[in-house]
Design an enzyme around this catalytic site. Sequence first.
Site, mmCIF file in Angstrom:
data_model
loop_
_atom_site.group_PDB
_atom_site.id
_atom_site.type_symbol
_atom_site.label_atom_id
_atom_site.label_comp_id
_atom_site.label_asym_id
_atom_site.label_seq_id
_atom_site.Cartn_x
_atom_site.Cartn_y
_atom_site.Cartn_z
ATOM 1 N N ALA A 30 35.446 -17.859 -10.699
ATOM 2 C CA ALA A 30 35.082 -17.758 -9.488
ATOM 3 C C ALA A 30 36.102 -16.932 -8.617
ATOM 4 O O ALA A 30 37.472 -16.995 -8.700
ATOM 5 C CB ALA A 30 35.281 -19.332 -8.586
ATOM 6 N N GLY A 54 43.716 -18.048 -10.225
ATOM 7 C CA GLY A 54 43.632 -17.575 -11.649
ATOM 8 C C GLY A 54 42.836 -16.339 -11.618
ATOM 9 O O GLY A 54 43.254 -15.370 -12.275
ATOM 10 N N CYS A 55 41.948 -16.486 -11.036
ATOM 11 C CA CYS A 55 40.696 -15.483 -11.357
ATOM 12 C C CYS A 55 41.203 -13.914 -10.313
ATOM 13 O O CYS A 55 41.114 -12.963 -10.736
ATOM 14 C CB CYS A 55 39.269 -15.716 -10.528
ATOM 15 N N THR A 56 41.962 -14.315 -9.346
ATOM 16 C CA THR A 56 42.502 -13.395 -8.588
ATOM 17 C C THR A 56 43.635 -12.518 -9.343
ATOM 18 O O THR A 56 43.703 -11.388 -9.436
ATOM 19 C CB THR A 56 43.187 -13.785 -7.237
ATOM 20 N N ALA A 86 41.883 -10.410 -12.017
ATOM 21 C CA ALA A 86 41.193 -9.221 -11.470
ATOM 22 C C ALA A 86 42.462 -8.335 -11.311
ATOM 23 O O ALA A 86 42.055 -7.082 -11.342
ATOM 24 C CB ALA A 86 40.405 -9.720 -10.331
#
Length: 156
Positions: free
Chosen positions: A41, A46-48, A51
């Site tokens: 998401a 974590g995804c930030t 990315a």
Amino acid sequence: MSDNRLTKGQAAPDFTAATDTGTFTLSDHRGEHVILYFYPAAMTPGCTTEACDFRDSLDALNAAGYTVVGISKDSPAKLAQFREQEGLTFTLVSDEDKSIQEAYAAWGEKNNYGRTVVGSIRSTVVVDPEGAVELAQYNVKATGHVAKLRRDLGIA
């Protein structure tokens, strides 16, 4: 839900999907190495981190001939917000129906804080210039994954 993880040499499933800026078709990128990374998401910690690691490594990856594509179940509008917020300069694909994640075995059961849940499995599949799987990594860690991927691909 798929347990059929992709392996080196298999044909990478082709797809066309919406992005925050238009559409992306994998087969349009024949002749290139394409890194497809699947994340749960946009705008989560974590995804930030992951990315931003791809963003910060993009020059080196592009120089080595790799195109980076992030794929999540987020809407194009949320992906646009994520791009703006984090200064992301690579393609972000919206997979709201999870069909791409299912085709790549990046959707299914996973362990989340000791509980088994169904969701996006943080994964990376590298597609070679002929459209075959060059490398497939599943259940990767958000932190340090890009550095490990660069080592695995021989990119300084």
